[in-house]
Write a protein that holds these residues in place. Structure first.
Motif, PDB file in Angstrom:
ATOM      1  N   SER A 129      27.136  39.423  40.264  1.00  0.00           N
ATOM      2  CA  SER A 129      27.238  39.424  38.804  1.00  0.00           C
ATOM      3  C   SER A 129      28.374  40.318  38.315  1.00  0.00           C
ATOM      4  O   SER A 129      28.813  40.210  37.179  1.00  0.00           O
ATOM      5  N   THR A 130      28.852  41.203  39.177  1.00  0.00           N
ATOM      6  CA  THR A 130      29.924  42.092  38.738  1.00  0.00           C
ATOM      7  C   THR A 130      31.285  41.616  39.221  1.00  0.00           C
ATOM      8  O   THR A 130      32.261  42.355  39.173  1.00  0.00           O
ATOM      9  N   TYR A 131      31.326  40.399  39.699  1.00  0.00           N
ATOM     10  CA  TYR A 131      32.589  39.904  40.220  1.00  0.00           C
ATOM     11  C   TYR A 131      33.620  39.789  39.099  1.00  0.00           C
ATOM     12  O   TYR A 131      33.322  39.370  38.002  1.00  0.00           O
ATOM     13  N   ASP A 132      34.840  40.170  39.378  1.00  0.00           N
ATOM     14  CA  ASP A 132      35.873  40.048  38.365  1.00  0.00           C
ATOM     15  C   ASP A 132      37.233  39.804  39.012  1.00  0.00           C
ATOM     16  O   ASP A 132      37.371  39.888  40.238  1.00  0.00           O
ATOM     17  N   VAL A 133      38.205  39.468  38.177  1.00  0.00           N
ATOM     18  CA  VAL A 133      39.547  39.247  38.686  1.00  0.00           C
ATOM     19  C   VAL A 133      40.531  39.952  37.750  1.00  0.00           C
ATOM     20  O   VAL A 133      40.358  39.938  36.531  1.00  0.00           O
ATOM     21  N   THR A 134      41.509  40.617  38.334  1.00  0.00           N
ATOM     22  CA  THR A 134      42.488  41.373  37.542  1.00  0.00           C
ATOM     23  C   THR A 134      43.842  40.664  37.586  1.00  0.00           C
ATOM     24  O   THR A 134      44.313  40.307  38.653  1.00  0.00           O
ATOM     25  N   ILE A 135      44.419  40.458  36.408  1.00  0.00           N
ATOM     26  CA  ILE A 135      45.729  39.824  36.315  1.00  0.00           C
ATOM     27  C   ILE A 135      46.766  40.903  36.027  1.00  0.00           C
ATOM     28  O   ILE A 135      46.574  41.713  35.111  1.00  0.00           O
ATOM     29  N   LYS A 136      47.825  40.938  36.800  1.00  0.00           N
ATOM     30  CA  LYS A 136      48.893  41.917  36.562  1.00  0.00           C
ATOM     31  C   LYS A 136      50.210  41.178  36.375  1.00  0.00           C
ATOM     32  O   LYS A 136      50.648  40.453  37.260  1.00  0.00           O
ATOM     33  N   ILE A 137      50.799  41.382  35.212  1.00  0.00           N
ATOM     34  CA  ILE A 137      52.126  40.806  34.970  1.00  0.00           C
ATOM     35  C   ILE A 137      53.015  41.933  34.481  1.00  0.00           C
ATOM     36  O   ILE A 137      52.807  42.463  33.394  1.00  0.00           O
ATOM     37  N   GLY A 138      53.974  42.327  35.293  1.00  0.00           N
ATOM     38  CA  GLY A 138      54.795  43.481  34.939  1.00  0.00           C
ATOM     39  C   GLY A 138      53.896  44.688  34.747  1.00  0.00           C
ATOM     40  O   GLY A 138      53.093  45.009  35.614  1.00  0.00           O
ATOM     41  N   ASP A 139      53.997  45.351  33.584  1.00  0.00           N
ATOM     42  CA  ASP A 139      53.125  46.499  33.350  1.00  0.00           C
ATOM     43  C   ASP A 139      51.861  46.124  32.587  1.00  0.00           C
ATOM     44  O   ASP A 139      51.055  46.974  32.256  1.00  0.00           O
ATOM     45  N   LYS A 140      51.700  44.846  32.330  1.00  0.00           N
ATOM     46  CA  LYS A 140      50.461  44.402  31.675  1.00  0.00           C
ATOM     47  C   LYS A 140      49.397  44.138  32.724  1.00  0.00           C
ATOM     48  O   LYS A 140      49.687  43.599  33.799  1.00  0.00           O
TER      49      LYS A 140
END
Lengths: 219, 563
Positions: free
Chosen positions: B330-341
């Motif tokens: 239930s705590t699964y997540d995904v992080t998107i990194k674009i440049g410094d965002k």
């Protein structure tokens, strides 16, 4: 050789060797304290059913250790009669199992060695006017080679035993892991050379203890 | 009168002996509660030797759980969790956090459950679902929790006498072994692995017996059984973790069913889920239920689960166990990194976004994972990236790469142009036909750990006949892959590919290969055939159904980075 070094420098080794000596040492002392006098008593007395007791002791020497382990396990289990002691999977359980294995050896072999002291000597002691207890002590001293052999046999039997201590001790790292169960573990994991190195350490240990026992006997 | 002295002496001796025997073991090395032992653990050998004088000093009363500052938890578990080193790695944290010592009794699952049934352990970590459910039904535990899983694989001798290699399911393989009467080494010890093996046999409607000379029931642990199979040239079912940890000692064995990683295991019935159960204090009053439940909660917590998920990664190139607790899922997540965002999306966040679905295709070439003709639903990766940076579709980003990293450290790279759709001709074919998976993002060639090295393709002038020959033949001529058929890659398409290899800068021909928009799609899938995926199927699998090639990145994506 490399594995022997690896085994010797392992931080767990000292712990394992210490526990091995502690468990086997305590079990040996207790089974000697009970077994030697009991064996002497049986060996010196004549009573009805003596041959039955003898047969029982000889059978006890042949008890498969793993059966002893199972028996001790069921008694010490929380659902067994002595479950409230909480001894299962502790060194105490291993000591109990080893005592059960060693006791027939110390008792039976002491009995045999006392019996084999020459009857002439016994008559001689009596003729010299010794009391029964003096006589018993002298005979036991005379039979000391046999008694030492009994202790050595019991020691060899229990320090090299694995089935029972594995079952009742559980081979818990740092708690109930002794040399033999560590050997089984490494064999199971396919680390044969480390298992062999531990076996060598066990052998050396047994040699040292036996040499010490023989020195004691000499006195 | 004369008899008395001797009997007196002996009776006295006996009494002393009995007293000693009665109290010594109690006194000795601290049943369950040695408050000092753990502290002194860096083994001081002088502390240990026999000390009979210590005997009377200690109480003979049974110890109670609250006696010392340090509590003891007894965990009965299967050999695979202990022998793999997993418990040694994760347990210290629990022990210091709760000032507790965990005594690990590592035996077969059958024996572990038996220990639990007698109330001799506080908590079980085992892998035999039916026995676990029965354990709960019989009242020995209140509840069973999913904790982690891995998979079983079938190993066999290199010469493969039953010709099992290449069969996709355990059932087919067992049938082939049965038909060939090839030697099979069975654990034969009621362990989880043995139970699984028997269930495969029963799916064939049979129960192996001793009369079958080819069936060797060893009654041994996994390690011993593997060693036996290695020596005797026998087939054997094993959990992947134990096999990996002993692989260097098993030179005569190869994986015949199950592939090199869990993703390559086509037989989902060979999944090997582990359960954790706290022994019920109502039926077994002696157990330390409070601590056992703390242990269960700790084991199922996200932090511990993440540690489980990376264990073995650096040593074996893949985890030995995959986390599977409800909390973790239930705590699964995904992080998107674009440049410094940088922006993190939880599963709930993703589910709130517009959903896209796609039917996958049969993977070409590769003997790949569990994918068949399924419909996957999830979020379009393109849309997700645009949410974080709306300018990403601009042509100025054209040279960028999009790198996916999974929770187990695996990485996959695709080109910006693959997602934002301007590739055509050979370059497009190179990507959508999956060449890039082994030969690198730009055809530069790779030698990834655990995979067959793939040669450099780009900048080389390849003769059509040679390449076509090896593609159609497959196997040894093409890094162990299955043959590519005319349907999967036509000769005309191959010509475009080879033209691109020869000169990547050259403009594609006017009739260059292009993609229909609905086939050019990368998604983060969290549904399969309309149902939410659980941990066993994989949450947040990236599925890339470019053209005929599908599901080539079937891992759990943790981060997506635009570089």
């Amino acid at each position: 050789m490399e594995d022997l070094l690896r085994a010797l420098t392992s931080s767990d080794l000292a712990e394992i060797v210490a526990l091995t000596l502690r468990v086997t040492g305590i079990a040996l002392i207790i089974s000697t304290i009970i077994g030697a006098p009991l064996g002497a008593l049986i060996g010196l007395s004549k009573f009805r059913g003596k041959s039955f007791v003898r047969a029982l002791l000889y059978t006890g020497m042949g008890l498969p250790p793993v059966v002893v382990g199972l028996f001790v396990y069921l008694i010490l289990s929380r659902s067994g009669p002595l479950g409230s002691l909480s001894w299962l999977f502790t060194p105490s359980a291993m000591i109990v199992a080893q005592i059960v294995i060693a006791l027939p050896l110390t008792t039976g072999l002491t009995m045999t060695s006392v019996e084999s002291v020459s009857p002439e000597l016994k008559r001689q002691i009596a003729a010299l006017g010794a009391t029964r207890s003096q006589a018993a002590w002298t005979i036991l001293r005379e039979a000391r080679i046999g008694v030492t052999a009994a202790i050595v046999a019991a020691f060899g039997g229990i320090i090299s035993e694995v089935g029972a201590v594995m079952l009742v001790g559980g081979n818990i790292a740092g708690q109930t892991r002794v040399l033999t169960t560590a050997i089984v573990l490494n064999t199971r994991q396919g680390d044969f050379s480390l298992a062999l190195a531990l076996g060598l350490i066990l052998l050396i240990l047994t040699f040292i203890v036996n040499t010490a026992l023989m020195k004691l006997q000499g006195r | 009168m004369k008899r008395r002295p001797l009997s007196m002496v002996i009776v006295c001796l006996m009494i002393v002996a009995l007293i000693m025997s009665a109290c010594t073991p109690a006194a000795t090395p601290a049943p369950t509660q040695p408050p000092t032992q753990e502290v002194q653990k860096p083994a001081d050998p002088t502390a240990a030797p026999v000390d009979p004088t210590a005997i009377p000093a200690q109480p003979t009363a049974p110890p109670t759980e609250s006696a010392g500052p340090e509590q003891v938890l007894r965990l009965a578990t299967t050999t695979s969790t202990a022998d793999s080193g997993l418990l040694d790695t994760i347990l210290p944290e629990f022990q210091s956090k709760y000032n507790a010592r965990v005594d690990v009794v590592a035996v077969g699952t059958g024996q572990a459950i038996e220990i639990g049934t007698k109330g001799d352990a506080d908590v079980l970590l085992v892998h035999a679902r039916k026995s676990e459910d029965k354990f709960v039904a019989d009242g020995h535990a209140k509840e069973r929790f999913d904790v982690m899983y891995n998979d079983f694989i079938l190993l066999g001798p290199k010469d493969d006498p039953a010709q099992v290699n290449g069969l996709s399911t355990g059932k087919d393989a067992f049938k082939a072994i049965l038909d060939a009467q090839a030697t099979l080494a069975s654990r034969g010890d009621k362990s989880g692995t043995h139970t699984k093996e028997l269930s495969v046999w029963s799916s064939l409607g049979m129960t192996p017996t001793q009369e079958m000379k080819w069936y060797q029931s060893l009654g041994q642990g996994m390690g011993d059984t593997l060693v036996f199979a290695n020596e005797q040239g026998a087939y054997t079912l094993s959990d992947r973790g134990t096999y990996l940890s002993m692989k260097d000692k098993l030179s005569n064995l190869i994986v015949v069913v199950g592939g090199n990683t869990i993703d390559e295991n086509k037989d989902r019935s060979l999944l090997n889920p582990y359960g954790i159960l706290a022994v019920n204090p109502d039926t077994h009053p002696g157990v330390n239920y409070e601590l056992a439940m703390k242990f269960v909660d700790w084991f199922l917590s996200k932090e511990t689960q993440e540690k489980i998920g990376v264990y073995g990664q650096d040593k074996f190139g893949q985890p030995l166990f995959y986390p599977d607790s409800e909390e973790y899922k239930s705590t699964y997540d995904v992080t998107i990194k674009i440049g410094d965002k940088s922006q993190t999306f939880t599963l709930a966040d993703l589910q709130a976004l517009p959903k896209t679905s796609v039917a996958d295709y049969e993977a070409i070439g590769v003997k790949k994972g569990p994918l068949g003709k399924n419909t996957w639903a999830g979020v379009s990766v393109k849309e997700l990236l645009l949410k974080v940076d709306p300018t990403l579709a601009d042509a100025k980003h054209a040279g960028k790469l999009i790198v996916f990293t999974s929770s187990d450290g695996w990485k996959a790279t695709i080109k910006w142009a693959e997602l934002f759709g301007v590739l055509q001709g050979g370059e497009l074919l190179y990507n959508v036909k999956g060449c890039n998976e082994c030969h690198g993002v730009n055809g530069e060639g790779t030698a990834p750990k655990g995979k067959t090295p793939a040669p450099k393709l780009v900048g080389v002038s390849w003769p059509t006949e040679v390449v076509l020959g090896s593609l159609r033949a497959g196997q040894d001529l093409h890094g162990g892959l299955n043959p590519y058929t005319e349907d999967q890659l036509s000769e005309a398409e191959l010509q475009q590919l080879l033209a691109w290899f020869k000169d990547p800068q050259a403009a594609p021909a006017a009739d260059a290969y292009t993609l229909e928009p609905d086939k050019a799609l990368a998604i983060l899938a969290f549904e399969k055939n309309g149902e939410a995926m659980n941990g066993l199927a994989g949450i947040l699998q990236l599925i890339v159904p470019f053209d005929q090639f599908a599901g080539r990145y079937s891992h759990w994506v943790k981060t997506i980075e635009v570089q």
